[in-house]
Design an enzyme around this catalytic site. Sequence first.
Site, mmCIF file in Angstrom:
data_model
loop_
_atom_site.group_PDB
_atom_site.id
_atom_site.type_symbol
_atom_site.label_atom_id
_atom_site.label_comp_id
_atom_site.label_asym_id
_atom_site.label_seq_id
_atom_site.Cartn_x
_atom_site.Cartn_y
_atom_site.Cartn_z
ATOM 1 N N ASP A 2 -20.023 32.740 24.344
ATOM 2 C CA ASP A 2 -20.312 31.841 25.666
ATOM 3 C C ASP A 2 -21.448 30.889 25.139
ATOM 4 O OD1 ASP A 2 -20.359 30.978 28.148
ATOM 5 O OD2 ASP A 2 -21.676 32.697 28.942
ATOM 6 N N ASN A 4 -20.201 27.401 24.556
ATOM 7 C CA ASN A 4 -19.727 26.274 24.057
ATOM 8 C C ASN A 4 -19.796 24.910 24.795
ATOM 9 O OD1 ASN A 4 -18.912 27.720 22.062
ATOM 10 N ND2 ASN A 4 -16.639 27.845 22.686
ATOM 11 N N ARG A 6 -21.859 24.184 27.171
ATOM 12 C CA ARG A 6 -23.213 23.665 27.261
ATOM 13 C C ARG A 6 -23.395 23.039 26.040
ATOM 14 N NH1 ARG A 6 -25.661 29.188 29.171
ATOM 15 N NH2 ARG A 6 -23.592 29.893 28.759
ATOM 16 N N HIS A 19 -15.894 23.829 21.883
ATOM 17 C CA HIS A 19 -14.767 24.777 21.456
ATOM 18 C C HIS A 19 -14.342 24.740 20.113
ATOM 19 C CE1 HIS A 19 -14.707 26.296 25.401
ATOM 20 N NE2 HIS A 19 -14.020 25.576 26.165
ATOM 21 N N SER A 47 -10.172 34.542 28.473
ATOM 22 C CA SER A 47 -10.234 35.664 29.487
ATOM 23 C C SER A 47 -9.002 35.267 30.428
ATOM 24 C CB SER A 47 -11.694 35.798 30.148
ATOM 25 O OG SER A 47 -11.827 34.856 31.290
ATOM 26 N N LEU A 113 -11.765 44.051 6.943
ATOM 27 C CA LEU A 113 -11.921 43.736 8.318
ATOM 28 C C LEU A 113 -10.994 43.438 9.040
ATOM 29 C CD1 LEU A 113 -14.544 42.734 10.242
ATOM 30 C CD2 LEU A 113 -13.670 40.431 9.666
ATOM 31 N N ARG A 163 -23.121 39.437 23.686
ATOM 32 C CA ARG A 163 -22.867 38.123 24.451
ATOM 33 C C ARG A 163 -23.867 36.862 24.152
ATOM 34 N NH1 ARG A 163 -20.648 37.250 30.411
ATOM 35 N NH2 ARG A 163 -20.810 35.018 30.283
ATOM 36 N N SER A 171 -18.517 40.588 32.097
ATOM 37 C CA SER A 171 -17.325 39.435 32.447
ATOM 38 C C SER A 171 -16.077 40.156 31.907
ATOM 39 C CB SER A 171 -17.596 38.235 31.830
ATOM 40 O OG SER A 171 -18.698 37.502 32.467
HETATM 41 C C1 FPP Z 1 -16.986 30.241 26.329
HETATM 42 O O1 FPP Z 1 -17.915 29.188 26.544
HETATM 43 C C2 FPP Z 1 -16.037 29.976 25.446
HETATM 44 C C3 FPP Z 1 -14.645 30.073 25.915
HETATM 45 C C4 FPP Z 1 -14.188 30.222 27.043
HETATM 46 C C5 FPP Z 1 -13.539 29.761 24.474
HETATM 47 C C6 FPP Z 1 -14.017 30.486 23.316
HETATM 48 C C7 FPP Z 1 -13.078 29.777 22.215
HETATM 49 C C8 FPP Z 1 -13.472 29.496 21.059
HETATM 50 C C9 FPP Z 1 -14.734 29.969 20.461
HETATM 51 C C10 FPP Z 1 -12.519 28.598 20.171
HETATM 52 C C11 FPP Z 1 -11.214 29.453 20.091
HETATM 53 C C12 FPP Z 1 -11.518 30.729 19.204
HETATM 54 C C13 FPP Z 1 -10.592 31.510 18.676
HETATM 55 C C14 FPP Z 1 -10.963 32.614 17.652
HETATM 56 C C15 FPP Z 1 -9.318 31.439 18.847
HETATM 57 P P1 FPP Z 1 -17.953 27.975 27.795
HETATM 58 O O2 FPP Z 1 -16.870 27.334 27.861
HETATM 59 O O3 FPP Z 1 -17.835 29.263 29.002
HETATM 60 O O4 FPP Z 1 -19.444 27.709 27.652
HETATM 61 P P2 FPP Z 1 -20.304 27.301 28.909
HETATM 62 O O5 FPP Z 1 -20.873 28.583 29.519
HETATM 63 O O6 FPP Z 1 -21.467 26.543 28.167
HETATM 64 O O7 FPP Z 1 -19.678 26.348 29.917
#
Ligand code: FPP
Length: 221
Positions: A2, A4, A6, A19, A47, A113, A163, A171
Amino acid sequence: MDGNGRWARQRGKKRVMGHKAGMERARGVAEYCSEQGVKVLTLFAFSSENWQRPQEEVSFLMDLFATSLNNESKKLHKNNVRLRIIGDHGRFDPALRQAIDKAEALTGDNDGLTLLIAANYGGRWDILQAARRLAEAGKEMTEASLAGQLTTSGCPEPDLVIRTGGEMRISNFLLWQSAYSELYFAEELWPDFDEDAMARALGEFARRERRFGKTGEQLKS
Ligand code: FPP
């Protein structure tokens, strides 16, 4: 993973750039875990609820996922990583489904892994699909039989669930599987969750006393 969005906003960038940075961090954390002898790493990438995000963000994430699978699977294979994508593949477009099948087939026999990527995943969905499968096969429902039908079957339950991003929620992650997991909430936004941050999480985990319902005294005797 979580934080990305922000992380990007703090830098005056579009959320999707977070992302992109998050993907790079996922690669770094997977390498670190592999070096540290972690057997299974599960990353919650997308999700079942994330489809509700703006179309531009969903498309970006799907493209990033497909490109990463195509570009990284040979390297993962070389590093003896077994890749499995857990979640409902049904909503992905055919090209992405094909990339998933190819990467899973290529790495399926590796014994380093195990990297699980949870994509279009929800803990409730996982329990429900497992229960449905048992019901359809007319099999008895027990804890063991249900666990055997979860998308994580064959993998141990997670010892530690991390998390990032400061929120203290599960979540809809591995709901069944994390019944006895240690929980760790990190303030760092995912793209900032570096090797030192991961080492702090593992260090804290090593200091926890896991009782599995027993008393502290019972564990010492
Ligand atoms: C949550 O941060 C992150 C996601 C919904 C996407 C995560 C995806 C990646 C790290 C890239 C893809 C990775 C793989 C392994 C396929 P958010 O966007 O909810 O952040 P925020 O809470 O700051 O808005």
